[in-house]
Design a protein around this motif. Sequence first.
Motif, PDB file in Angstrom:
ATOM      1  N   SER A 194       0.839  -1.206   0.000  1.00 61.37           N
ATOM      2  CA  SER A 194       0.000   0.000   0.000  1.00 61.37           C
ATOM      3  C   SER A 194       0.868   1.249   0.000  1.00 61.37           C
ATOM      4  CB  SER A 194      -0.933   0.014   1.218  1.00 61.37           C
ATOM      5  OG  SER A 194      -1.828  -1.067   1.178  1.00 61.37           O
ATOM      6  N   ALA A 195       1.913   1.251   0.820  1.00 63.50           N
ATOM      7  CA  ALA A 195       2.805   2.408   0.911  1.00 63.50           C
ATOM      8  C   ALA A 195       3.565   2.621  -0.393  1.00 63.50           C
ATOM      9  CB  ALA A 195       3.779   2.230   2.071  1.00 63.50           C
ATOM     10  N   LEU A 196       4.033   1.543  -1.005  1.00 57.60           N
ATOM     11  CA  LEU A 196       4.773   1.670  -2.264  1.00 57.60           C
ATOM     12  C   LEU A 196       3.889   2.225  -3.374  1.00 57.60           C
ATOM     13  CD1 LEU A 196       6.898  -1.615  -2.187  1.00 57.60           C
ATOM     14  CD2 LEU A 196       7.702   0.741  -1.828  1.00 57.60           C
ATOM     15  N   ARG A 197       2.632   1.782  -3.411  1.00 59.07           N
ATOM     16  CA  ARG A 197       1.698   2.300  -4.429  1.00 59.07           C
ATOM     17  C   ARG A 197       1.485   3.807  -4.275  1.00 59.07           C
ATOM     18  NH1 ARG A 197      -0.690  -2.718  -3.897  1.00 59.07           N
ATOM     19  NH2 ARG A 197      -2.133  -2.068  -2.300  1.00 59.07           N
ATOM     20  N   LEU A 198       1.620   4.296  -3.056  1.00 56.21           N
ATOM     21  CA  LEU A 198       1.426   5.722  -2.790  1.00 56.21           C
ATOM     22  C   LEU A 198       2.702   6.540  -2.978  1.00 56.21           C
ATOM     23  CD1 LEU A 198      -0.799   5.398   0.394  1.00 56.21           C
ATOM     24  CD2 LEU A 198      -1.530   6.314  -1.831  1.00 56.21           C
ATOM     25  N   GLY A 199       3.790   5.880  -3.315  1.00 59.25           N
ATOM     26  CA  GLY A 199       5.039   6.604  -3.533  1.00 59.25           C
ATOM     27  C   GLY A 199       5.927   6.720  -2.314  1.00 59.25           C
ATOM     28  N   GLY A 200       5.691   5.885  -1.304  1.00 62.05           N
ATOM     29  CA  GLY A 200       6.536   5.903  -0.117  1.00 62.05           C
ATOM     30  C   GLY A 200       7.694   4.939  -0.234  1.00 62.05           C
ATOM     31  N   ALA A 201       8.696   5.139   0.593  1.00 62.80           N
ATOM     32  CA  ALA A 201       9.777   4.172   0.764  1.00 62.80           C
ATOM     33  C   ALA A 201       9.422   3.342   1.988  1.00 62.80           C
ATOM     34  CB  ALA A 201      11.106   4.890   0.982  1.00 62.80           C
ATOM     35  N   VAL A 202       9.760   2.057   1.955  1.00 59.25           N
ATOM     36  CA  VAL A 202       9.418   1.169   3.068  1.00 59.25           C
ATOM     37  C   VAL A 202      10.655   0.412   3.514  1.00 59.25           C
ATOM     38  CG1 VAL A 202       7.957  -0.721   3.876  1.00 59.25           C
ATOM     39  CG2 VAL A 202       7.074   0.896   2.165  1.00 59.25           C
ATOM     40  N   ALA A 203      10.938   0.471   4.817  1.00 55.28           N
ATOM     41  CA  ALA A 203      12.020  -0.298   5.422  1.00 55.28           C
ATOM     42  C   ALA A 203      11.396  -1.303   6.381  1.00 55.28           C
ATOM     43  CB  ALA A 203      12.984   0.618   6.157  1.00 55.28           C
ATOM     44  N   ARG A 204      11.558  -2.589   6.067  1.00 55.44           N
ATOM     45  CA  ARG A 204      11.114  -3.636   6.981  1.00 55.44           C
ATOM     46  C   ARG A 204      12.324  -4.058   7.800  1.00 55.44           C
ATOM     47  NH1 ARG A 204       9.361  -8.118   3.816  1.00 55.44           N
ATOM     48  NH2 ARG A 204      10.513  -7.160   2.123  1.00 55.44           N
ATOM     49  N   VAL A 205      12.222  -3.878   9.114  1.00 55.65           N
ATOM     50  CA  VAL A 205      13.369  -3.998  10.009  1.00 55.65           C
ATOM     51  C   VAL A 205      13.303  -5.299  10.809  1.00 55.65           C
ATOM     52  CG1 VAL A 205      14.569  -2.927  11.950  1.00 55.65           C
ATOM     53  CG2 VAL A 205      13.446  -1.482  10.231  1.00 55.65           C
ATOM     54  N   VAL A 206      14.362  -6.104  10.679  1.00 55.03           N
ATOM     55  CA  VAL A 206      14.553  -7.265  11.556  1.00 55.03           C
ATOM     56  C   VAL A 206      15.412  -6.760  12.710  1.00 55.03           C
ATOM     57  CG1 VAL A 206      15.430  -9.619  11.779  1.00 55.03           C
ATOM     58  CG2 VAL A 206      14.453  -8.857   9.594  1.00 55.03           C
ATOM     59  N   GLN A 207      14.820  -6.728  13.889  1.00 54.92           N
ATOM     60  CA  GLN A 207      15.491  -6.154  15.047  1.00 54.92           C
ATOM     61  C   GLN A 207      16.679  -7.021  15.489  1.00 54.92           C
ATOM     62  OE1 GLN A 207      12.850  -4.454  18.116  1.00 54.92           O
ATOM     63  NE2 GLN A 207      11.188  -5.141  16.779  1.00 54.92           N
ATOM     64  N   PRO A 208      17.641  -6.414  16.196  1.00 49.39           N
ATOM     65  CA  PRO A 208      18.866  -7.125  16.571  1.00 49.39           C
ATOM     66  C   PRO A 208      18.645  -8.440  17.318  1.00 49.39           C
ATOM     67  CG  PRO A 208      19.165  -4.788  16.922  1.00 49.39           C
ATOM     68  CD  PRO A 208      17.717  -4.981  16.542  1.00 49.39           C
ATOM     69  N   TYR A 209      17.667  -8.506  18.196  1.00 45.59           N
ATOM     70  CA  TYR A 209      17.466  -9.751  18.944  1.00 45.59           C
ATOM     71  C   TYR A 209      17.069 -10.902  18.020  1.00 45.59           C
ATOM     72  CZ  TYR A 209      12.332  -9.430  18.923  1.00 45.59           C
ATOM     73  OH  TYR A 209      11.005  -9.389  18.547  1.00 45.59           O
ATOM     74  N   ARG A 210      16.330 -10.604  16.939  1.00 44.87           N
ATOM     75  CA  ARG A 210      15.948 -11.655  15.977  1.00 44.87           C
ATOM     76  C   ARG A 210      17.129 -12.022  15.089  1.00 44.87           C
ATOM     77  NH1 ARG A 210      12.938 -15.237  16.343  1.00 44.87           N
ATOM     78  NH2 ARG A 210      12.046 -15.278  14.279  1.00 44.87           N
ATOM     79  N   VAL A 211      17.935 -11.024  14.703  1.00 45.26           N
ATOM     80  CA  VAL A 211      19.144 -11.303  13.919  1.00 45.26           C
ATOM     81  C   VAL A 211      20.053 -12.241  14.709  1.00 45.26           C
ATOM     82  CG1 VAL A 211      21.226 -10.290  12.880  1.00 45.26           C
ATOM     83  CG2 VAL A 211      19.007  -9.145  12.615  1.00 45.26           C
TER      84      VAL A 211
END
Length: 196
Positions: A45-62
């Motif tokens: 949805s955000a990309l269709r609107l022209g946004g940039a999207v960062a999906r973050v894997v937090q350090p504890y999961r890494v």
Amino acid sequence: MRIETSAGPAEIELDQLRKPAFLLLLTHGSGGGVDAKDLLIVRDSALRLGGAVARVVQPYRVAGRRAPGSVVIQDQAWLEIVAHLRGRKRIPVIQGGRSNGARVACRTAVAARARGVLALSFPLHPPGKPEKSRREELLAAGSIEVVVINGASDPFGIPDPADAAEVRVIPGQSHAFRAGFDLIADTVTPWLARWC
């Protein structure tokens, strides 16, 4: 992309346009990942609107852990991630996540100077323990607009509509969404469009 934080490395899946209208940061629940279908629907949805999207894997999961540990350490690492991704850009930053990620987004919204928070499956309390409310975390965003999307039968509870700009309840869904993705998109799209 990898970002070093005080809690260890975080991994970022970044979808970016040349001149994005806004930056949306999304993160996962305690034991989950950034490929959860609800997060992907929001990303699209955000990309269709022209946004940039960062999906973050937090350090504890890494690091391979399922539980986030200290709230202070988790929030500090999140703020470092936001600062790194924002850089010197002067575009609106919106942050959000599902479950534990929604808690982080609410708790850090003011310090991150976020314009809005999207809370998917906000865990209002541990299952069966409504007396252990996390309402204060939801309210920590202060005057920053928070949109909550929860399943109607979420055992973690559903926030009160008075505590957010909008609370959307997806019928027939629990904490992990298996359906209702069209309703998620219908809720998120006009809200994100305000920053275009």
